[in-house]
Design an enzyme around this catalytic site. Structure first.
Site, PDB file in Angstrom:
ATOM      1  N   HIS A 256     -12.967 -16.249   0.009  1.00 24.47           N
ATOM      2  CA  HIS A 256     -11.826 -15.691   0.011  1.00 24.47           C
ATOM      3  C   HIS A 256     -10.572 -16.443   0.799  1.00 24.47           C
ATOM      4  O   HIS A 256      -9.573 -16.290   0.655  1.00 24.47           O
ATOM      5  CB  HIS A 256     -12.069 -14.245   0.201  1.00 24.47           C
ATOM      6  CG  HIS A 256     -12.825 -13.467  -0.674  1.00 24.47           C
ATOM      7  ND1 HIS A 256     -14.113 -13.725  -0.693  1.00 24.47           N
ATOM      8  CD2 HIS A 256     -12.644 -12.680  -1.522  1.00 24.47           C
ATOM      9  CE1 HIS A 256     -14.778 -13.000  -1.469  1.00 24.47           C
ATOM     10  NE2 HIS A 256     -13.942 -12.311  -2.197  1.00 24.47           N
TER      11      HIS A 256
ATOM     12  N   HIS B 191     -18.717 -18.125  -7.149  1.00 29.36           N
ATOM     13  CA  HIS B 191     -18.276 -16.976  -6.743  1.00 29.36           C
ATOM     14  C   HIS B 191     -17.886 -15.758  -7.966  1.00 29.36           C
ATOM     15  O   HIS B 191     -16.945 -16.126  -8.702  1.00 29.36           O
ATOM     16  CB  HIS B 191     -17.132 -16.713  -5.727  1.00 29.36           C
ATOM     17  CG  HIS B 191     -17.159 -15.589  -5.038  1.00 29.36           C
ATOM     18  ND1 HIS B 191     -17.465 -15.159  -3.900  1.00 29.36           N
ATOM     19  CD2 HIS B 191     -16.266 -14.372  -5.159  1.00 29.36           C
ATOM     20  CE1 HIS B 191     -17.454 -14.077  -3.592  1.00 29.36           C
ATOM     21  NE2 HIS B 191     -16.589 -13.687  -4.351  1.00 29.36           N
ATOM     22  N   ALA B 192     -18.441 -14.634  -7.863  1.00 27.68           N
ATOM     23  CA  ALA B 192     -18.250 -13.863  -8.954  1.00 27.68           C
ATOM     24  C   ALA B 192     -16.810 -13.416  -9.369  1.00 27.68           C
ATOM     25  O   ALA B 192     -16.212 -13.077  -8.222  1.00 27.68           O
ATOM     26  CB  ALA B 192     -19.072 -12.534  -9.187  1.00 27.68           C
TER      27      ALA B 192
ATOM     28  N   GLU C 171     -11.723  -2.743  -6.190  1.00 30.68           N
ATOM     29  CA  GLU C 171     -12.800  -3.213  -5.664  1.00 30.68           C
ATOM     30  C   GLU C 171     -13.801  -2.048  -5.676  1.00 30.68           C
ATOM     31  O   GLU C 171     -15.078  -2.369  -5.308  1.00 30.68           O
ATOM     32  CB  GLU C 171     -12.552  -3.971  -4.426  1.00 30.68           C
ATOM     33  CG  GLU C 171     -11.703  -5.073  -4.297  1.00 30.68           C
ATOM     34  CD  GLU C 171     -12.149  -6.298  -5.170  1.00 30.68           C
ATOM     35  OE1 GLU C 171     -13.549  -6.103  -5.612  1.00 30.68           O
ATOM     36  OE2 GLU C 171     -11.297  -7.040  -5.831  1.00 30.68           O
TER      37      GLU C 171
ATOM     38  N   HIS D 118     -20.264  -4.194 -10.217  1.00 26.71           N
ATOM     39  CA  HIS D 118     -18.989  -4.398  -9.707  1.00 26.71           C
ATOM     40  C   HIS D 118     -17.832  -5.009 -10.549  1.00 26.71           C
ATOM     41  O   HIS D 118     -16.792  -4.493 -10.779  1.00 26.71           O
ATOM     42  CB  HIS D 118     -19.253  -5.208  -8.294  1.00 26.71           C
ATOM     43  CG  HIS D 118     -17.960  -5.466  -7.496  1.00 26.71           C
ATOM     44  ND1 HIS D 118     -17.404  -4.872  -6.418  1.00 26.71           N
ATOM     45  CD2 HIS D 118     -16.925  -6.731  -8.025  1.00 26.71           C
ATOM     46  CE1 HIS D 118     -16.514  -5.456  -5.913  1.00 26.71           C
ATOM     47  NE2 HIS D 118     -16.040  -6.509  -6.801  1.00 26.71           N
ATOM     48  N   GLU D 119     -18.357  -6.232 -11.221  1.00 30.09           N
ATOM     49  CA  GLU D 119     -17.541  -6.937 -12.042  1.00 30.09           C
ATOM     50  C   GLU D 119     -16.986  -6.277 -13.206  1.00 30.09           C
ATOM     51  O   GLU D 119     -15.987  -6.203 -13.557  1.00 30.09           O
ATOM     52  CB  GLU D 119     -17.908  -8.323 -12.501  1.00 30.09           C
ATOM     53  CG  GLU D 119     -18.169  -9.418 -11.246  1.00 30.09           C
ATOM     54  CD  GLU D 119     -17.119  -9.484 -10.122  1.00 30.09           C
ATOM     55  OE1 GLU D 119     -15.959  -9.341 -10.787  1.00 30.09           O
ATOM     56  OE2 GLU D 119     -17.226  -9.737  -9.300  1.00 30.09           O
TER      57      GLU D 119
ATOM     58  N   ARG E 176      -8.828  -5.130   0.919  1.00 26.59           N
ATOM     59  CA  ARG E 176      -9.299  -4.469   0.005  1.00 26.59           C
ATOM     60  C   ARG E 176     -10.846  -4.134  -0.026  1.00 26.59           C
ATOM     61  O   ARG E 176     -11.063  -2.942  -0.633  1.00 26.59           O
ATOM     62  CB  ARG E 176      -8.952  -5.187  -1.331  1.00 26.59           C
ATOM     63  CG  ARG E 176      -9.758  -6.735  -1.455  1.00 26.59           C
ATOM     64  CD  ARG E 176      -9.311  -7.335  -2.501  1.00 26.59           C
ATOM     65  NE  ARG E 176      -7.830  -7.687  -2.596  1.00 26.59           N
ATOM     66  CZ  ARG E 176      -7.172  -8.534  -3.410  1.00 26.59           C
ATOM     67  NH1 ARG E 176      -8.282  -8.949  -4.725  1.00 26.59           N
ATOM     68  NH2 ARG E 176      -5.869  -8.909  -3.603  1.00 26.59           N
ATOM     69  N   TYR E 177     -11.939  -4.997   0.132  1.00 25.64           N
ATOM     70  CA  TYR E 177     -13.127  -4.772   0.036  1.00 25.64           C
ATOM     71  C   TYR E 177     -13.501  -3.852   1.328  1.00 25.64           C
ATOM     72  O   TYR E 177     -14.369  -2.827   1.212  1.00 25.64           O
ATOM     73  CB  TYR E 177     -13.924  -5.957   0.290  1.00 25.64           C
ATOM     74  CG  TYR E 177     -13.748  -7.065  -0.535  1.00 25.64           C
ATOM     75  CD1 TYR E 177     -14.119  -6.870  -1.942  1.00 25.64           C
ATOM     76  CD2 TYR E 177     -13.012  -8.382  -0.546  1.00 25.64           C
ATOM     77  CE1 TYR E 177     -13.682  -7.781  -3.049  1.00 25.64           C
ATOM     78  CE2 TYR E 177     -12.529  -9.272  -1.290  1.00 25.64           C
ATOM     79  CZ  TYR E 177     -13.059  -8.808  -2.506  1.00 25.64           C
ATOM     80  OH  TYR E 177     -12.681  -9.782  -3.603  1.00 25.64           O
TER      81      TYR E 177
ATOM     82  N   HIS F 164     -14.122  -4.019 -12.610  1.00 30.51           N
ATOM     83  CA  HIS F 164     -12.853  -4.599 -12.827  1.00 30.51           C
ATOM     84  C   HIS F 164     -12.561  -4.545 -14.401  1.00 30.51           C
ATOM     85  O   HIS F 164     -11.306  -4.419 -14.707  1.00 30.51           O
ATOM     86  CB  HIS F 164     -12.887  -5.888 -12.253  1.00 30.51           C
ATOM     87  CG  HIS F 164     -12.839  -6.237 -10.957  1.00 30.51           C
ATOM     88  ND1 HIS F 164     -11.910  -5.349  -9.929  1.00 30.51           N
ATOM     89  CD2 HIS F 164     -13.946  -6.744  -9.937  1.00 30.51           C
ATOM     90  CE1 HIS F 164     -12.246  -5.855  -8.707  1.00 30.51           C
ATOM     91  NE2 HIS F 164     -13.433  -6.852  -8.564  1.00 30.51           N
TER      92      HIS F 164
ATOM     93  N   TYR G 258       0.685  -1.407   0.079  1.00 29.88           N
ATOM     94  CA  TYR G 258      -0.082  -0.139  -0.030  1.00 29.88           C
ATOM     95  C   TYR G 258       0.679   1.260   0.172  1.00 29.88           C
ATOM     96  O   TYR G 258       0.381   2.346   0.515  1.00 29.88           O
ATOM     97  CB  TYR G 258      -1.062  -0.047   1.138  1.00 29.88           C
ATOM     98  CG  TYR G 258      -1.980  -1.008   1.055  1.00 29.88           C
ATOM     99  CD1 TYR G 258      -3.118  -0.921   0.309  1.00 29.88           C
ATOM    100  CD2 TYR G 258      -1.715  -2.214   1.617  1.00 29.88           C
ATOM    101  CE1 TYR G 258      -4.014  -2.022   0.382  1.00 29.88           C
ATOM    102  CE2 TYR G 258      -2.793  -3.296   1.497  1.00 29.88           C
ATOM    103  CZ  TYR G 258      -3.881  -3.078   0.941  1.00 29.88           C
ATOM    104  OH  TYR G 258      -4.875  -4.192   0.557  1.00 29.88           O
TER     105      TYR G 258
HETATM  106  O1  X8Z Z   1     -15.671 -11.108  -3.895  1.00 27.45           O
HETATM  107  C1  X8Z Z   1     -16.443  -9.803  -4.112  1.00 27.45           C
HETATM  108  C2  X8Z Z   1     -16.650  -9.719  -5.646  1.00 27.45           C
HETATM  109  C3  X8Z Z   1     -15.747 -10.349  -6.414  1.00 27.45           C
HETATM  110  S1  X8Z Z   1     -14.058  -9.420  -6.410  1.00 27.45           S
HETATM  111  C4  X8Z Z   1     -18.068 -10.331  -6.002  1.00 27.45           C
HETATM  112  N1  X8Z Z   1     -16.607  -9.321  -3.050  1.00 27.45           N
HETATM  113  C5  X8Z Z   1     -16.521  -9.417  -1.854  1.00 27.45           C
HETATM  114  C6  X8Z Z   1     -17.501 -10.808  -1.269  1.00 27.45           C
HETATM  115  O2  X8Z Z   1     -18.219 -10.796  -2.214  1.00 27.45           O
HETATM  116  O3  X8Z Z   1     -17.223 -11.257  -0.252  1.00 27.45           O
HETATM  117  C7  X8Z Z   1     -17.675  -7.900  -3.562  1.00 27.45           C
HETATM  118  C8  X8Z Z   1     -17.905  -7.536  -2.249  1.00 27.45           C
HETATM  119  C9  X8Z Z   1     -17.409  -8.228  -1.097  1.00 27.45           C
HETATM  120 ZN    ZN Z   2     -14.040  -7.360  -6.873  1.00 27.43          ZN
END
Ligand code: X8Z
Ligand code: ZN
Length: 643
Positions: free
Chosen positions: A540, A381-382, A439, A411-412, A549-550, A415, A215
């Site tokens: 994750h 998972h997106a 993000e 959101h996607e 990051r989120y 990216h 960072y």
């Molecule tokens: O993982 C994500 C995205 C992909 S980068 C769908 N997010 C986090 C989650 O789902 O836990 C977006 C918000 C937080």
């Molecule tokens: Zn994302």
């Protein structure tokens, strides 16, 4: 070219084995050449690795996993070698051009999965990484006696939580999914040990420190910075927690709370991370405004289904049939799901195009995974993908007609537009200013989906202008955005603890729930123990994606929104602003995206917002009306929780 450089350095190493250094001091031009050859090699090798990775998550099988693990092994091995090789420029660091110095610094931070040098360990690491992500993607909950299609996947279990209302069914779905993660415990323990070893070989105290080092400030400074931001927003979360806990208690009686905490399975979300699904149950002024985007999306999907069935019936008529077979009806449903998912993605694309950005390439529409396939396991998972650094961009989702999914598409695409914008930079600069920027891009756009905008595209009815309507709208958004903040913070508190050794395997689960309690005031309604591995139930963790990051993104997106609204000339309250169609805001946004990580993020942030600091005042200002209202509602309640 790079091969030649590596060979030369091996030769030099052999020559200097006797202890007297015969090594000629490298020059700054050597360093420039090193970086330029490295960028070329990354660009050349990357598409193959991306293809293997893509297949391993969109067609989960032993074969695709084997190939992905092997290619990942090669990439991480190459990276390790390049980092070692770059060490010869340490001695001449002050003489390096800023571009070259930054490139070498970023090289060292370019993976969240640093690998040990030992080839056997490297191989084991990539095998475990692929296995863990595959196990998450293929995870199913089967009740006693259930097999095959009777078992439910994450999507189906999440629907039970989202629907709400049935305490026992929700608890069953929640427990069922969390128990899927038990099988990951041993693998994760081994995996995190190997990642740690890799980080230590690079000179970090542990992998957590390495993650925090990305960072443009020291790892220690970053930790303080993240705590500072959390301190800014914590009072907002406490008010929301207090209100929601009371509403749940009104609804579920004594089962609506666990002591002073909120039961994990009653928040409408598997991880209690976003609570938007509770909106209809906690709506401040029922009936004042119609904000049900999901209902409109479902109607659109039903219309697609009717269309698909008509086409199928016309085909059946050619075979003298008046009825569809069950298989044809399933096919029509699938066609409708796909058509509707694509139309949702087009809706999102339209927003970016309205800002002056390009249309998505044709390949996006033919190669992305929009919906869950029926014939195989995939990771739902997106995610967003840049397959080749030159335009083959994709998303991988299992889109359903809900508002949550619509927001995720935006959101996607955030990216994806970041990828497209910085594709012209050398690969080592092709990343977000920091990962929280990446993000935040799409989420910022979602803040512009005001009732007025949504009405203009037929997703909600005529907007109501009143104080009550504002409170409703803000509550809906806060259930997602404010509720998320402590969750966004705690995931890495847990992982940093695991990496540093402060959290030992004997306490993995206990430590997880301690953090959930401390930050979120959320508790499991059933006893958990160390057979469980509840962190593994969140993508994750098995997917090894850093999570802070989120948290940062949830603060930054309001900062970005405020700056873009200013650029667009908006003057009223922030929550009324939509930058749809505003080219000036689009230009400013795109200028930020184009910078990638070519300069410290502080400089990039300043160019857009005028400040070098991440700052929660934008989110605080945004929700000021709701906070005033919540404080009124919570008067006389004993807010807060004991963890
Ligand atoms: O993982 C994500 C995205 C992909 S980068 C769908 N997010 C986090 C989650 O789902 O836990 C977006 C918000 C937080
Ligand atoms: Zn994302």
């Amino acid at each position: 070219m790079l091969k030649r450089a590596l060979l030369a350095s091996a030769l030099l190493a052999a020559l200097t084995g006797c202890g007297t250094s015969l090594k000629p001091k490298p020059t700054s031009a050597d360093a420039d050449e090193f970086v330029s050859e490295l960028n070329a090699k990354i660009k050349k090798d990357y598409p193959e690795a991306a293809a293997a990775q893509w297949l391993s998550v969109t067609h989960i099988s032993d074969d695709t996993q084997l190939l992905a693990a092997k290619i990942n092994e090669r990439s991480l091995g190459d990276l390790k070698k390049a980092i070692e090789d770059s060490a010869r420029f340490d001695a001449i660091k002050p003489a390096l051009k800023p571009y070259t110095e930054r490139s070498i610094k970023l090289l060292k931070l370019s993976t969240s999965m640093p690998a040990p040098k030992d080839p056997a360990k490297l191989s084991r690491l990539t095998e475990l990484a692929t296995k863990l992500e595959g196990a998450y993607g293929a995870g199913k909950y089967c009740r006693d006696g259930e097999t095959g299609d009777q078992c439910r996947d994450l999507g189906q279990l999440s629907e039970v939580l989202a629907a709400g209302g049935d305490y026992d069914a929700q608890l069953d779905a929640w427990t069922g999914w969390h128990n899927v993660a038990r099988g990951m415990r041993a693998d994760y323990q081994e995996f995190s040990g190997l990642v740690n070893e890799g980080a230590k070989e690079l000179g970090y105290a542990d992998a957590g420190e390495m993650w925090r080092a990305g960072y443009d400030m020291s790892a220690a400074e970053f930790e303080v910075e993240a705590d500072r931001l959390w301190g800014q927003v914590k009072p907002l979360y406490e008010q929301l927690h207090c209100y929601v806990r009371k509403e749940l208690t009104d609804q579920y009686g004594d089962k609506g709370h666990v002591g002073t905490m909120i039961p994990a399975h009653l928040t409408g979300n598997m991880w209690a991370q976003q609570w938007g699904n509770l909106y209809s149950k906690v709506e401040p002024y029922p009936g004042v405004s119609s904000l049900d985007v999901s209902a409109a999306l479902q109607t659109q999907r039903d219309a697609e289904f009717a269309k698909a069935k008509e086409i199928a019936l016309a085909n059946a008529a050619k075979q003298q049939r008046k009825e569809l077979t069950p298989e044809e009806i399933v096919e029509a449903g699938h066609a409708a799901d796909l058509a509707n998912a694509k139309s949702m993605a087009h809706r999102a694309e339209d927003f970016y195009v309205s800002l002056g950005m390009q249309k998505l390439p044709e390949s996006f529409w033919s190669k992305a995974q929009f919906i869950q396939p029926r014939d195989r396991d995939v990771v739902c998972h997106a995610s967003a993908w840049d397959m080749n650094y030159q335009g083959d961009v994709r998303i991988k989702m299992c889109i359903t007609p809900t508002e949550e999914e619509l927001s995720t598409i935006y959101h996607e695409l955030g990216h994806v537009y970041y990828y497209l914008a910085y594709n012209k930079l050398p690969p080592l600069f092709q990343s977000g200013a920091h990962d929280g920027f990446h993000e935040a891009i799409g989420d910022t756009i979602v803040l512009s989906l005001t009732p007025k905008y949504l009405n203009s595209v037929g997703l909600v009815g005529t907007p109501v202008q009143s104080k009550e309507a504002v409170i409703n709208e803000q509550m809906k958004l806060a259930l997602d955005k404010i509720a998320f903040l402590p969750f966004g913070k705690l995931i890495d508190q847990w992982r940093w603890g695991v990496f540093s050794g402060r959290i030992t395997p004997e306490h993995y689960n206990q430590a997880w729930w301690d953090l959930k309690a401390t930050y979120q005031g959320v508790a499991p309604a059933v006893a958990r123990n160390e057979v469980d591995f509840d962190p593994g139930a969140k993508y994750h963790v098995p997917g090894n994606t850093p999570y802070t990051r989120y948290f940062l993104a949830h603060i930054l997106q309001f900062q970005f929104h405020r700056a873009l609204c200013q650029a667009a000339g908006h003057t009223g309250p922030l929550h009324e602003c939509s930058i749809y169609g505003n080219k000036e805001a689009g230009k400013r946004y795109f200028a930020m995206l184009e910078k990638g990580q070519s300069q410290p993020w502080q400089a990039t942030l300043k160019e857009l917002t005028g400040t070098e600091q991440m700052d929660a005042t934008a989110i605080i200002d945004y929700f000021a009306p709701l906070m005033g209202w919540l404080k009124e509602q919570n008067k006389g309640q004993s807010c807060g929780w004991e963890s």
